[in-house]
Design an enzyme around this catalytic site. Structure first.
Site, PDB file in Angstrom:
ATOM      1  N   ARG A 226      -7.679  12.700   1.346  1.00 58.09           N
ATOM      2  CA  ARG A 226      -6.643  13.250   2.237  1.00 58.09           C
ATOM      3  C   ARG A 226      -5.221  12.874   1.807  1.00 58.09           C
ATOM      4  O   ARG A 226      -4.288  13.569   2.121  1.00 58.09           O
ATOM      5  CB  ARG A 226      -6.877  12.816   3.678  1.00 58.09           C
ATOM      6  CG  ARG A 226      -6.605  11.358   3.951  1.00 58.09           C
ATOM      7  CD  ARG A 226      -6.577  11.077   5.432  1.00 58.09           C
ATOM      8  NE  ARG A 226      -7.894  11.134   6.019  1.00 58.09           N
ATOM      9  CZ  ARG A 226      -8.244  10.404   7.088  1.00 58.09           C
ATOM     10  NH1 ARG A 226      -7.366   9.613   7.659  1.00 58.09           N
ATOM     11  NH2 ARG A 226      -9.454  10.470   7.563  1.00 58.09           N
ATOM     12  N   HIS A 227      -5.069  11.773   1.097  1.00 56.17           N
ATOM     13  CA  HIS A 227      -3.718  11.463   0.585  1.00 56.17           C
ATOM     14  C   HIS A 227      -3.751  11.175  -0.920  1.00 56.17           C
ATOM     15  O   HIS A 227      -3.285  11.965  -1.711  1.00 56.17           O
ATOM     16  CB  HIS A 227      -3.015  10.365   1.398  1.00 56.17           C
ATOM     17  CG  HIS A 227      -3.853   9.196   1.843  1.00 56.17           C
ATOM     18  ND1 HIS A 227      -4.740   8.548   1.021  1.00 56.17           N
ATOM     19  CD2 HIS A 227      -3.905   8.557   3.034  1.00 56.17           C
ATOM     20  CE1 HIS A 227      -5.309   7.558   1.677  1.00 56.17           C
ATOM     21  NE2 HIS A 227      -4.836   7.540   2.925  1.00 56.17           N
TER      22      HIS A 227
ATOM     23  N   GLU B 253      -8.677   0.330  -2.857  1.00 56.45           N
ATOM     24  CA  GLU B 253      -9.504   0.289  -1.640  1.00 56.45           C
ATOM     25  C   GLU B 253     -10.478   1.436  -1.718  1.00 56.45           C
ATOM     26  O   GLU B 253     -10.091   2.560  -2.063  1.00 56.45           O
ATOM     27  CB  GLU B 253      -8.624   0.496  -0.413  1.00 56.45           C
ATOM     28  CG  GLU B 253      -8.047  -0.760   0.142  1.00 56.45           C
ATOM     29  CD  GLU B 253      -7.204  -0.457   1.374  1.00 56.45           C
ATOM     30  OE1 GLU B 253      -7.458   0.536   2.076  1.00 56.45           O
ATOM     31  OE2 GLU B 253      -6.275  -1.221   1.596  1.00 56.45           O
TER      32      GLU B 253
ATOM     33  N   HIS C 223      -3.430  -4.982   7.837  1.00 61.52           N
ATOM     34  CA  HIS C 223      -3.606  -3.858   8.757  1.00 61.52           C
ATOM     35  C   HIS C 223      -2.720  -4.045   9.982  1.00 61.52           C
ATOM     36  O   HIS C 223      -2.843  -5.028  10.699  1.00 61.52           O
ATOM     37  CB  HIS C 223      -5.054  -3.654   9.207  1.00 61.52           C
ATOM     38  CG  HIS C 223      -5.340  -2.194   9.449  1.00 61.52           C
ATOM     39  ND1 HIS C 223      -4.874  -1.542  10.564  1.00 61.52           N
ATOM     40  CD2 HIS C 223      -5.957  -1.275   8.691  1.00 61.52           C
ATOM     41  CE1 HIS C 223      -5.238  -0.279  10.475  1.00 61.52           C
ATOM     42  NE2 HIS C 223      -5.881  -0.085   9.359  1.00 61.52           N
ATOM     43  N   GLY C 224      -1.833  -3.082  10.162  1.00 60.97           N
ATOM     44  CA  GLY C 224      -0.972  -3.090  11.343  1.00 60.97           C
ATOM     45  C   GLY C 224       0.153  -4.111  11.296  1.00 60.97           C
ATOM     46  O   GLY C 224       0.841  -4.311  12.295  1.00 60.97           O
TER      47      GLY C 224
ATOM     48  N   HIS D  58       0.885   6.181   1.978  1.00 61.09           N
ATOM     49  CA  HIS D  58       1.593   7.112   2.855  1.00 61.09           C
ATOM     50  C   HIS D  58       2.718   7.880   2.167  1.00 61.09           C
ATOM     51  O   HIS D  58       3.257   8.832   2.729  1.00 61.09           O
ATOM     52  CB  HIS D  58       2.044   6.398   4.126  1.00 61.09           C
ATOM     53  CG  HIS D  58       0.853   6.034   4.964  1.00 61.09           C
ATOM     54  ND1 HIS D  58      -0.104   6.972   5.309  1.00 61.09           N
ATOM     55  CD2 HIS D  58       0.411   4.853   5.457  1.00 61.09           C
ATOM     56  CE1 HIS D  58      -1.067   6.375   5.990  1.00 61.09           C
ATOM     57  NE2 HIS D  58      -0.777   5.094   6.091  1.00 61.09           N
TER      58      HIS D  58
ATOM     59  N   ASN E 196       0.856  -1.191   0.000  1.00 61.66           N
ATOM     60  CA  ASN E 196       0.000   0.000   0.000  1.00 61.66           C
ATOM     61  C   ASN E 196       0.898   1.249   0.000  1.00 61.66           C
ATOM     62  O   ASN E 196       1.712   1.432   0.904  1.00 61.66           O
ATOM     63  CB  ASN E 196      -0.899  -0.031   1.247  1.00 61.66           C
ATOM     64  CG  ASN E 196      -1.835   1.157   1.320  1.00 61.66           C
ATOM     65  OD1 ASN E 196      -1.427   2.292   1.084  1.00 61.66           O
ATOM     66  ND2 ASN E 196      -3.081   0.917   1.649  1.00 61.66           N
TER      67      ASN E 196
ATOM     68  N   HIS F 167      -5.764   3.561  -1.506  1.00 65.29           N
ATOM     69  CA  HIS F 167      -7.094   3.850  -0.973  1.00 65.29           C
ATOM     70  C   HIS F 167      -7.471   5.271  -1.347  1.00 65.29           C
ATOM     71  O   HIS F 167      -6.880   6.231  -0.856  1.00 65.29           O
ATOM     72  CB  HIS F 167      -7.037   3.678   0.556  1.00 65.29           C
ATOM     73  CG  HIS F 167      -8.357   3.854   1.247  1.00 65.29           C
ATOM     74  ND1 HIS F 167      -8.506   3.651   2.595  1.00 65.29           N
ATOM     75  CD2 HIS F 167      -9.585   4.217   0.782  1.00 65.29           C
ATOM     76  CE1 HIS F 167      -9.773   3.869   2.936  1.00 65.29           C
ATOM     77  NE2 HIS F 167     -10.439   4.223   1.856  1.00 65.29           N
TER      78      HIS F 167
ATOM     79  N   ARG G 182      -9.678   7.833  -0.577  1.00 64.09           N
ATOM     80  CA  ARG G 182     -10.659   8.150   0.470  1.00 64.09           C
ATOM     81  C   ARG G 182     -11.611   9.226  -0.016  1.00 64.09           C
ATOM     82  O   ARG G 182     -11.260  10.031  -0.885  1.00 64.09           O
ATOM     83  CB  ARG G 182      -9.943   8.622   1.739  1.00 64.09           C
ATOM     84  CG  ARG G 182      -9.065   7.561   2.366  1.00 64.09           C
ATOM     85  CD  ARG G 182      -8.503   8.066   3.681  1.00 64.09           C
ATOM     86  NE  ARG G 182      -9.534   8.117   4.687  1.00 64.09           N
ATOM     87  CZ  ARG G 182      -9.718   7.187   5.637  1.00 64.09           C
ATOM     88  NH1 ARG G 182      -8.919   6.154   5.719  1.00 64.09           N
ATOM     89  NH2 ARG G 182     -10.690   7.304   6.498  1.00 64.09           N
TER      90      ARG G 182
ATOM     91  N   GLU H 202     -10.553  -9.808   2.964  1.00 62.79           N
ATOM     92  CA  GLU H 202      -9.291  -9.425   3.590  1.00 62.79           C
ATOM     93  C   GLU H 202      -9.555  -9.396   5.089  1.00 62.79           C
ATOM     94  O   GLU H 202     -10.397  -8.611   5.564  1.00 62.79           O
ATOM     95  CB  GLU H 202      -8.804  -8.058   3.114  1.00 62.79           C
ATOM     96  CG  GLU H 202      -7.485  -7.684   3.784  1.00 62.79           C
ATOM     97  CD  GLU H 202      -6.947  -6.316   3.371  1.00 62.79           C
ATOM     98  OE1 GLU H 202      -7.240  -5.855   2.253  1.00 62.79           O
ATOM     99  OE2 GLU H 202      -6.236  -5.709   4.192  1.00 62.79           O
TER     100      GLU H 202
ATOM    101  N   THR I  11      -8.208   3.106   8.529  1.00 56.75           N
ATOM    102  CA  THR I  11      -9.407   2.275   8.566  1.00 56.75           C
ATOM    103  C   THR I  11      -9.469   1.560   9.916  1.00 56.75           C
ATOM    104  O   THR I  11      -8.557   0.817  10.256  1.00 56.75           O
ATOM    105  CB  THR I  11      -9.358   1.233   7.424  1.00 56.75           C
ATOM    106  OG1 THR I  11      -8.927   1.884   6.238  1.00 56.75           O
ATOM    107  CG2 THR I  11     -10.716   0.616   7.207  1.00 56.75           C
TER     108      THR I  11
HETATM  109  N1  PXP Z   1      -5.784  -3.242   4.443  1.00 55.05           N
HETATM  110  C1  PXP Z   1      -6.706  -2.259   4.506  1.00 55.05           C
HETATM  111  C2  PXP Z   1      -8.099  -2.571   4.108  1.00 55.05           C
HETATM  112  C3  PXP Z   1      -6.353  -0.952   4.909  1.00 55.05           C
HETATM  113  O1  PXP Z   1      -7.281   0.013   4.957  1.00 55.05           O
HETATM  114  C4  PXP Z   1      -5.007  -0.685   5.229  1.00 55.05           C
HETATM  115  C5  PXP Z   1      -4.617   0.695   5.625  1.00 55.05           C
HETATM  116  O2  PXP Z   1      -4.697   1.561   4.573  1.00 55.05           O
HETATM  117  C6  PXP Z   1      -4.085  -1.741   5.129  1.00 55.05           C
HETATM  118  C7  PXP Z   1      -4.495  -3.002   4.772  1.00 55.05           C
HETATM  119  C8  PXP Z   1      -2.643  -1.535   5.417  1.00 55.05           C
HETATM  120  O3  PXP Z   1      -2.474  -1.275   6.760  1.00 55.05           O
HETATM  121  P1  PXP Z   1      -1.066  -0.758   7.279  1.00 55.05           P
HETATM  122  O4  PXP Z   1      -0.827   0.565   6.657  1.00 55.05           O
HETATM  123  O5  PXP Z   1      -1.245  -0.717   8.755  1.00 55.05           O
HETATM  124  O6  PXP Z   1      -0.038  -1.776   6.834  1.00 55.05           O
END
Ligand code: PXP
Length: 238
Positions: free
Chosen positions: A49-50, A70, A191-192, A10, A7, A43, A45, A151, A101
């Protein structure tokens, strides 16, 4: 071994901190692909925002692996998906105030809305994934509504503060992955996830793809994006 989808949102967060034209998430996508990522996630949004609409359009042109958009399950985003044609979309819940998210999509509560989006994009040959919490009812609802994949939200696993909680959350992810596969769904997770917690998830045999953003972009500040992606792939492989 699951594949790594990177992703790149950022990179755009950093660009938007100054409201100028760099760093460009499009460059990041190319570097991540060359380093071995098997897909690029972005993503768009609702508040932009990004990532901006322009980024998605150019990413669609330049991404050579797989582009996963996304998005929220709204008519505006559906229109964008149908016209830009990413390889796949991942439907996520979206709140304006959140930092990222926060929870999974409630597929049961919003079934009608989600079904509409699925029907519209699948007609165009776009694969649909639903970002959901590791909960049996959500997985069954996802299969029932016609999603191709899920996911699994690994945020609770990543945020767990004790070993006992971590194990409990990991068990949920494992059980969800098994059920997803039994129901014929593709199974992704994300995520995370970072360099120190990804291994436990990467060894789950039912997981096809990992979706990772923040930790890779954060590491890239110190070692460069190419190396950050390669390092993550190494950890996943081990
Ligand atoms: N999966 C989804 C659906 C997300 O919204 C995000 C965050 O944008 C991620 C994965 C990736 O998460 P992270 O940036 O914490 O690796």
């Amino acid at each position: 071994m699951p594949e790594l989808m990177v992703n790149i949102d950022h990179v755009a967060t950093l660009r938007e901190a100054r409201g100028i034209h760099y760093p460009d998430p499009v460059f990041a996508a190319g570097i991540a692909e060359m380093a071995g990522a098997t897909g690029i996630i972005t993503h768009l949004r609702e508040d932009r925002r990004h990532i901006k609409d322009r980024d998605v359009r150019i990413l669609r042109d330049v991404v050579r692996t797989k582009l996963n958009l996304e998005m929220a399950a709204t008519p505006e985003m559906t229109k964008i998906a149908v016209s830009t044609k990413p390889d796949m979309i991942t439907l996520v819940p979206e709140k304006r105030q959140e930092l990222t998210t926060e929870g999974g999509l409630d597929v049961i509560k919003y079934a009608a809305k989600i079904e509409k989006v699925i029907a519209a994009v699948k007609k165009r040959g776009i694969t649909v994934s639903l970002f959901i919490d590791p909960a049996e009812a959500q997985i069954k609802a996802s299969a029932g509504i016609g999603a191709d994949m899920i996911e699994i939200h690994t945020g609770s696993y990543a945020d767990a503060r004790t070993e006992r909680m971590k194990k409990k959350e990991l068990d949920k992810v494992i059980r969800s992955a098994v059920l997803g596969k039994e129901l014929g769904l593709g199974v992704n997770a994300g995520h995370g996830l970072h360099y120190h917690n990804v291994r436990e998830v990467a060894v789950i045999p039912q997981i096809d793809e990992l979706s990772i953003g923040h930790s890779i972009i954060a590491r890239a500040i110190f070692v460069g994006l190419d190396r950050a992606v390669r390092d993550m792939i190494e950890v996943i492989k081990k």
